[in-house]
Design a protein around this motif. Structure first.
Motif, PDB file in Angstrom:
ATOM      1  N   LEU A 170       9.832   6.687 -11.942  1.00 34.26           N
ATOM      2  CA  LEU A 170       8.990   5.268 -10.693  1.00 34.26           C
ATOM      3  C   LEU A 170       7.488   6.357 -10.673  1.00 34.26           C
ATOM      4  CD1 LEU A 170      10.804   3.228  -8.770  1.00 34.26           C
ATOM      5  CD2 LEU A 170      10.005   3.300 -10.606  1.00 34.26           C
ATOM      6  N   ILE A 181       4.641   0.778   3.494  1.00 36.42           N
ATOM      7  CA  ILE A 181       3.830  -0.330   4.066  1.00 36.42           C
ATOM      8  C   ILE A 181       5.274  -1.366   4.889  1.00 36.42           C
ATOM      9  CG2 ILE A 181       3.142  -2.164   3.052  1.00 36.42           C
ATOM     10  CD1 ILE A 181       2.194  -1.558   0.352  1.00 36.42           C
ATOM     11  N   ARG A 182       5.922  -1.078   3.939  1.00 41.44           N
ATOM     12  CA  ARG A 182       6.986  -2.139   5.012  1.00 41.44           C
ATOM     13  C   ARG A 182       8.053  -1.583   4.404  1.00 41.44           C
ATOM     14  NH1 ARG A 182       7.450  -6.741   6.107  1.00 41.44           N
ATOM     15  NH2 ARG A 182       5.777  -7.296   5.875  1.00 41.44           N
ATOM     16  N   LEU A 183       9.048  -1.731   5.854  1.00 35.58           N
ATOM     17  CA  LEU A 183      10.673  -0.831   6.102  1.00 35.58           C
ATOM     18  C   LEU A 183      11.641  -1.646   5.975  1.00 35.58           C
ATOM     19  CD1 LEU A 183       9.967   0.872   8.943  1.00 35.58           C
ATOM     20  CD2 LEU A 183       9.732   2.479   6.856  1.00 35.58           C
ATOM     21  N   SER A 186      12.983  -4.193   3.307  1.00 38.14           N
ATOM     22  CA  SER A 186      13.036  -3.137   2.121  1.00 38.14           C
ATOM     23  C   SER A 186      12.471  -2.330   1.958  1.00 38.14           C
ATOM     24  CB  SER A 186      13.961  -3.769   0.410  1.00 38.14           C
ATOM     25  OG  SER A 186      14.680  -4.553   0.002  1.00 38.14           O
ATOM     26  N   TYR A 187      12.133  -0.632   2.229  1.00 38.23           N
ATOM     27  CA  TYR A 187      11.344   0.178   2.080  1.00 38.23           C
ATOM     28  C   TYR A 187      10.649  -0.197   0.886  1.00 38.23           C
ATOM     29  CZ  TYR A 187      14.725   2.044   5.476  1.00 38.23           C
ATOM     30  OH  TYR A 187      15.048   1.895   6.232  1.00 38.23           O
ATOM     31  N   VAL A 188       8.684  -1.221   1.016  1.00 41.24           N
ATOM     32  CA  VAL A 188       7.955  -1.177   0.667  1.00 41.24           C
ATOM     33  C   VAL A 188       6.449   0.266   0.374  1.00 41.24           C
ATOM     34  CG1 VAL A 188       6.049  -2.400   0.039  1.00 41.24           C
ATOM     35  CG2 VAL A 188       7.932  -3.293  -0.053  1.00 41.24           C
ATOM     36  N   HIS A 193      -1.408   3.330  -7.275  1.00 38.91           N
ATOM     37  CA  HIS A 193      -1.864   1.506  -7.125  1.00 38.91           C
ATOM     38  C   HIS A 193      -1.265   0.754  -7.703  1.00 38.91           C
ATOM     39  CE1 HIS A 193      -6.529   2.233  -6.742  1.00 38.91           C
ATOM     40  NE2 HIS A 193      -6.339   3.525  -7.129  1.00 38.91           N
ATOM     41  N   THR A 194      -0.189   1.097  -7.486  1.00 36.82           N
ATOM     42  CA  THR A 194       1.258   0.580  -7.516  1.00 36.82           C
ATOM     43  C   THR A 194       2.161   0.724  -6.188  1.00 36.82           C
ATOM     44  OG1 THR A 194       1.566   0.874 -10.443  1.00 36.82           O
ATOM     45  CG2 THR A 194       3.022  -0.668  -9.020  1.00 36.82           C
ATOM     46  N   GLN A 195       3.496  -0.499  -5.855  1.00 35.30           N
ATOM     47  CA  GLN A 195       3.527  -1.001  -5.220  1.00 35.30           C
ATOM     48  C   GLN A 195       5.430  -0.844  -5.206  1.00 35.30           C
ATOM     49  OE1 GLN A 195       3.317  -4.213  -2.612  1.00 35.30           O
ATOM     50  NE2 GLN A 195       1.075  -3.591  -1.992  1.00 35.30           N
ATOM     51  N   PHE A 196       6.005  -0.506  -4.954  1.00 34.71           N
ATOM     52  CA  PHE A 196       7.490  -0.271  -4.989  1.00 34.71           C
ATOM     53  C   PHE A 196       8.625  -0.609  -3.716  1.00 34.71           C
ATOM     54  CE2 PHE A 196       4.736   3.196  -7.901  1.00 34.71           C
ATOM     55  CZ  PHE A 196       5.509   2.816  -8.965  1.00 34.71           C
ATOM     56  N   THR A 197       9.718  -0.897  -4.458  1.00 31.73           N
ATOM     57  CA  THR A 197       9.947  -1.461  -3.554  1.00 31.73           C
ATOM     58  C   THR A 197      11.756  -0.718  -3.838  1.00 31.73           C
ATOM     59  OG1 THR A 197      11.716  -3.002  -2.006  1.00 31.73           O
ATOM     60  CG2 THR A 197      11.203  -3.480  -4.360  1.00 31.73           C
ATOM     61  N   VAL A 198      12.171   0.055  -3.147  1.00 35.21           N
ATOM     62  CA  VAL A 198      13.497   0.821  -2.816  1.00 35.21           C
ATOM     63  C   VAL A 198      14.394   0.474  -1.838  1.00 35.21           C
ATOM     64  CG1 VAL A 198      12.753   3.202  -3.914  1.00 35.21           C
ATOM     65  CG2 VAL A 198      12.905   2.839  -1.263  1.00 35.21           C
TER      66      VAL A 198
ATOM     67  N   ASN B 115      -3.269   3.019 -13.118  1.00 33.30           N
ATOM     68  CA  ASN B 115      -2.542   3.742 -12.626  1.00 33.30           C
ATOM     69  C   ASN B 115      -2.208   4.858 -13.572  1.00 33.30           C
ATOM     70  OD1 ASN B 115      -0.865   2.931 -10.280  1.00 33.30           O
ATOM     71  ND2 ASN B 115      -0.545   0.559 -11.757  1.00 33.30           N
ATOM     72  N   ARG B 118      -0.233   8.111 -13.264  1.00 32.54           N
ATOM     73  CA  ARG B 118       1.393   7.744 -12.924  1.00 32.54           C
ATOM     74  C   ARG B 118       1.705   7.264 -14.642  1.00 32.54           C
ATOM     75  NH1 ARG B 118       4.420   3.635 -11.798  1.00 32.54           N
ATOM     76  NH2 ARG B 118       3.216   2.414 -11.895  1.00 32.54           N
ATOM     77  N   MET B 407      13.300  -7.931  -3.569  1.00 37.08           N
ATOM     78  CA  MET B 407      12.741  -7.529  -2.243  1.00 37.08           C
ATOM     79  C   MET B 407      13.261  -7.758  -0.754  1.00 37.08           C
ATOM     80  SD  MET B 407      10.281  -7.096   0.677  1.00 37.08           S
ATOM     81  CE  MET B 407      10.180  -5.951   1.050  1.00 37.08           C
ATOM     82  N   PHE B 509      19.060   0.019  -5.335  1.00 44.10           N
ATOM     83  CA  PHE B 509      17.829  -0.906  -5.829  1.00 44.10           C
ATOM     84  C   PHE B 509      16.630  -0.028  -6.089  1.00 44.10           C
ATOM     85  CE2 PHE B 509      14.571  -4.164  -4.007  1.00 44.10           C
ATOM     86  CZ  PHE B 509      14.170  -4.559  -5.129  1.00 44.10           C
ATOM     87  N   TYR B 510      15.455  -0.481  -6.998  1.00 49.77           N
ATOM     88  CA  TYR B 510      14.587  -0.076  -6.563  1.00 49.77           C
ATOM     89  C   TYR B 510      13.939  -1.011  -7.780  1.00 49.77           C
ATOM     90  CZ  TYR B 510      16.263   2.249 -11.250  1.00 49.77           C
ATOM     91  OH  TYR B 510      15.897   2.549 -12.099  1.00 49.77           O
ATOM     92  N   MET B 511      12.567  -1.260  -7.549  1.00 50.31           N
ATOM     93  CA  MET B 511      11.425  -1.786  -7.872  1.00 50.31           C
ATOM     94  C   MET B 511      10.186  -1.949  -7.979  1.00 50.31           C
ATOM     95  SD  MET B 511      12.477  -5.369  -7.842  1.00 50.31           S
ATOM     96  CE  MET B 511      12.996  -6.211 -10.093  1.00 50.31           C
ATOM     97  N   GLU B 512       9.801  -1.900  -9.664  1.00 48.88           N
ATOM     98  CA  GLU B 512       7.766  -1.984  -9.345  1.00 48.88           C
ATOM     99  C   GLU B 512       7.432  -2.827  -8.896  1.00 48.88           C
ATOM    100  OE1 GLU B 512       6.380  -0.836 -12.924  1.00 48.88           O
ATOM    101  OE2 GLU B 512       4.388  -1.659 -12.438  1.00 48.88           O
ATOM    102  N   LEU B 513       6.328  -3.228  -8.154  1.00 49.04           N
ATOM    103  CA  LEU B 513       6.000  -4.935  -7.116  1.00 49.04           C
ATOM    104  C   LEU B 513       4.799  -4.875  -7.586  1.00 49.04           C
ATOM    105  CD1 LEU B 513       7.146  -4.194  -3.372  1.00 49.04           C
ATOM    106  CD2 LEU B 513       8.234  -5.735  -5.409  1.00 49.04           C
TER     107      LEU B 513
END
Lengths: 219, 669
Positions: A170, A181-183, A186-188, A193-198, B115, B118, B407, B509-513
């Protein structure tokens, strides 16, 4: 400046005073020379039974040496991923090298840890007291950050090959700029320039060196 | 042109042309998910493949033809999303394999320009593999909007490969891209320095591998082996024999022992350092915030306070309102009454009776005939419902909403041994469980795929079934409430139990938004159409087959016997023997069953309680034939049998319990 031998001697005395004999390193390989050296420097006085007792200055130094030792263990264990059973022997050498100031910086880098990898307490330093007032500008896991906080990924606290591979795929690498961004739910976070969530299990493995204070322009 | 300093690389390229290349010019598109690969593919070929924001939707590989300047035709292949040459997921493995097995004249690495920092790492990996790489800076409009500027000439020079700027949605930059594709692509000699320990190991392994005929350079293969790439290790053992392989793997183990982290870790850091060094000269950002609406919409979708209401609204208006009311209501009524009842059936009835022997009348136009039931159901009922659903789903997919849904849902799925990713097959299941079962492929582990397949088979009613059951229970609000409550409880209870009983770790859990984007109507329509065609082709034969089986079952009295055998079980559920028909046919199509209940209710044979018990049992009951076949294909017969056993037992037990409770408490619904 005192010799490593004296430092160790004081550390052992301090340990015995505060934590009793449970630490295996408090073996008395005491030879008179070390004790005399310490006494000359004003760190111990010899009691009526011939045993050394710490003076105020000696106690302070002993505590500092112990702090350095256990911080070194944390550094070896968390950042350099040395196995727990090997940290102590390495840390023993380390503790004499970390001159004052350097231990505080390592302490900050590690997020002011309270215990060593074996669970023994790490004596507080100046930096920890300051950190209590201002929790920013320190290192902590992503999940302990605050929304809109920015920082740089310090390291990945895992040895699991698959986890590291996923995070790195990633683009989460030491040195990457990151913005939380937020907790919840889920964690964002944003990387470039990309957002991820884990989820939490991954978020607690991403250790971030947070920036001082984010000017919160967005909200 | 702009790739001047690469004469040595270009000559290498000529030498490689002599390898087993196809006669026709072949272009392989590779790149991360969400960079607009599919849209670029579509514009190049004019043929449509699924375009998606959702990482992992492009599981299947799309092929097409492109016309290049000078009358050249090229075969263009779109590969699944790839983050790095070292694959993690099934899709990535497919993409990495294709680089080896489909020698191409051009490897088109498509990146999302904003991006680039990356994504350039993969470009460097591809270059090191000595592949004929062309770098495409796609989505350049979004980057421009963010104030990003790329010195393309300088970047091309530094990399030693052609670099093209494109916007695949508008076609900007495509003439230049086509020209580049038509001309020979130089092989760059750029390498990345990985540090002494790794470099030494790579050299030693590469020497042993030799420079034989292989699409990837020895250096790259050595680096992959060193980083523990499983597919490469298997290939090594197969090609070189266990002895040679052991020698090389010894070097790998030795090197790993000398490093504190895995070689992969250091290699990735080195790659990134090189990327930063290169981009320092040619990638310029200006601090400029994203569009206001986008940030606001993003926050509204992801904040629990507004996110869950939005999710509920989308489910209500999208699923119930659009799919249920308009698709399953208005369109179905019109097709059924105006087209089939009024025109097609009478005409077919007349034609069949006139031209075929009496024995076959029932087969075609009887109560369960191929035309009266099979074709009518497929065309007049299922197609509109599923079509409406696919349209809705395509809009959600292209807007980038689905990953945000994942998410939001992650925490809810964790107790079920699943993660947020499972929300996609689950949501799709409300449209068609058969298709959803296929999509469980995008889940990461076998354990997740099994759990998800089980829940789809058990407790997710498909749109056809949902439509009939909602209509059925609409006159019994209490029954409807009970039905929702029981089915949802079974979903969570069985999911939780499955997660506890099935060995294995809970998934991460991991994912691109991807950014929220306005879906392009053209893309949405074509995608919906493609899926409807696919669905119709798959499903129509199943319907016709089901009609034939029912016909044969009735003629041979097999059905009558089965129905009689079912009577005791039905009595335990407090249902009349006539309802057996619904269950039996429910196996052929879930909604046949529900429709069967509908008939019983029309005839006044069922009380509200019976209706509710029947609806609950039927919803939980075995999936339809089509889904069962797909389950068999995806999970194997053993797992299918196990899941069917669980489903049957659960459906019956729950139905019985509800019946008992209703009887004991004396509630009338």
């Amino acid at each position: 400046m005192v010799s490593p031998r004296v430092e160790e001697f004081l550390e052992n005395l301090y340990l015995r005073e505060t934590e009793g004999d449970r630490c295996s390193r408090v073996g008395d390989e005491d030879n008179g020379t070390t004790q005399r050296e310490a006494e000359n420097a004003g760190y111990v006085v010899t009691g009526p039974d011939g045993k050394a007792q710490l003076t105020e200055a000696g106690r302070a130094l002993g505590q500092r040496v112990l702090r350095r030792c256990r911080l070194a263990e944390r550094l070896l264990h968390d950042v350099l991923l040395v196995r727990k059973d090997r940290t102590q022997s390495n840390a023993c050498a380390f503790e004499h090298v970390l001159q004052d100031g350097l231990d505080n910086r390592i302490c900050t880098l590690l997020g002011h840890p309270r215990v060593c990898p074996h669970g023994h307490p790490i004596p507080e330093g100046e930096c920890c007291k300051r950190a209590g007032l201002d929790p920013l500008n320190e290192v902590s896991a992503l999940c302990d950050g605050r929304p809109n906080q920015t920082g740089v990924v310090a390291y990945l606290s895992t040895r699991d090959h698959r986890e590291i591979q996923k995070l790195m795929a990633l683009g989460i690498l030491p040195g990457s700029d990151i913005r939380l961004i937020r907790l919840f739910p889920s964690y964002v976070f944003e990387l470039g320039h990309t957002q991820f969530t884990v989820d939490r299990s991954l978020a607690e493995k991403i250790i971030v060196h947070w920036r001082d204070r984010e000017d919160d322009s967005s909200s | 042109m702009r790739h001047g300093p690469l004469v040595s690389g270009a000559s290498l390229g000529v030498a490689r042309e002599s390898r087993a290349m196809p006669a026709i010019r072949r272009v392989l598109i590779v790149g991360n998910p969400n960079v607009g690969k599919s849209a670029l593919f579509n514009r190049l070929t004019g043929r449509y493949a699924t375009v998606s924001n959702y990482p992992g939707t492009t599981v299947e590989v799309a092929r097409g033809r492109a016309r290049l300047p000078g009358g050249v035709t090229a075969e263009v292949i779109d590969t699944p999303g790839l983050y790095s040459l070292l694959p993690i997921t099934e899709e990535e493995r497919v993409a990495a394999d294709m680089l080896r097995e489909q020698p191409a004249h051009v490897v088109l690495h498509v990146v999302d320009t904003k991006n680039l920092p990356r994504m350039l790492g993969l470009t460097l990996q591809l270059i090191e593999a000595q592949l004929p790489v062309v770098l495409v800076l796609n989505l350049y409009d979004e980057a421009r909007e963010l104030g990003i500027r790329v010195d393309v000439a300088r970047l091309s020079e530094r990399l030693g490969i052609p670099v093209v700027i494109t916007v695949s949605t508008t076609g900007e930059g495509f003439p230049a891209l086509l020209r580049t594709l038509a001309s020979p692509v130089p092989i760059s000699s750029l390498t990345v320095e990985y540090g002494t320990i790794i470099e030494t190991a790579i050299r030693r392994i590469a020497e042993r591998l030799g420079n034989g005929h292989h699409p990837l350079s020895a250096r790259t293969r050595a680096a992959l082996l060193l980083q523990g790439d499983e597919p490469e290790r298997i290939r090594l053992a197969r090609q070189r024999g266990e002895g040679d392989a052991a020698d090389i793997l010894h070097i790998v183990a030795e090197t790993r022992a000398r490093l504190n982290h895995s070689p992969h870790y250091y290699a990735t850091l080195a790659l990134r350092a090189r990327v930063e060094e290169i981009l320092g000269e040619c990638f310029f950002t200006a601090p400029r915030a994203a569009q206001r609406w986008r940030r606001l919409a993003d926050r509204l979708c992801m904040s629990p306070l507004t996110g869950f209401p939005i999710m509920a609204a989308i489910l209500y208006f999208g699923l119930y309102g659009f799919v249920g009311r308009i698709g399953a209501g208005v369109v179905v009524d019109w097709l059924e009454d105006r087209v089939f009842e009024a025109h097609f059936i009478p005409w077919a009835d007349y034609a069949v009776r006139r031209f075929t022997p009496a024995l076959l009348h029932d087969l075609f136009v009887g109560e369960y005939g191929m035309l009266t039931l099979g074709l009518r159901y497929a065309v007049a009922i299922i197609l509109p419902v599923v079509g409406a659903f696919f349209l809705m789903f395509a809009i959600l997919e292209d807007s980038g909403y689905l990953p945000r849904l994942a998410m939001l849902a992650d925490r809810a799925f964790k107790p079920l041994g699943l993660n947020g990713r499972a929300v996609i097959p689950m949501a799709l299941g409300f449209g068609c469980d058969t298709m959803a079962t296929l999509v469980t492929r995008t889940l990461e582990t076998r354990r997740e795929r099994i759990l998800c397949t089980l829940l789809l088979a058990l407790a997710i009613p498909c749109s056809a079934q949902l439509g009939v059951i909602l209509a059925l229970l609409s006159s019994h609000p209490g029954g409807l409430l009970l039905w929702v409550g029981v089915v949802a409880s079974v979903f969570f209870a069985v999911g939780r139990l499955g997660a506890v009983l099935l060995p294995g770790d809970d998934p991460m859990f991991y994912m691109e938004l991807p950014p929220l984007r306005w879906p392009l109507p053209g893309n949405v329509l074509v995608k919906t159409y493609t899926r409807m065609v696919w669905y119709f082709r798959e499903i129509l034969p199943m319907f016709l087959l089901a009609s034939v089986l029912i016909w044969a079952g009735q003629i041979t009295h097999v059905f009558a016997l089965t129905l009689r055998a079912m009577t005791p079980a039905l009595r335990l559920l407090g249902l009349p023997p006539e309802s057996g028909v619904a269950f039996l046919f429910g196996f052929f199509r879930r909604d046949y069953g529900a429709a069967g209940l509908y008939d019983l209710q029309e005839k006044g044979l069922l009380t509200g309680n019976q209706l509710t018990v029947a609806a609950i049992t039927l919803t939980l009951f075995l999936p339809c034939v089509a889904q069962l076949l797909v389950m068999h294909k995806e999970r194997g017969w053993r797992m299918t049998a196990a899941i069917s056993g669980v489903v049957l037992t659960t459906a019956f037990t729950v139905g019985w319990t509800v019946h008992q409770v209703l009887q004991w408490t004396g509630i009338f619904l």
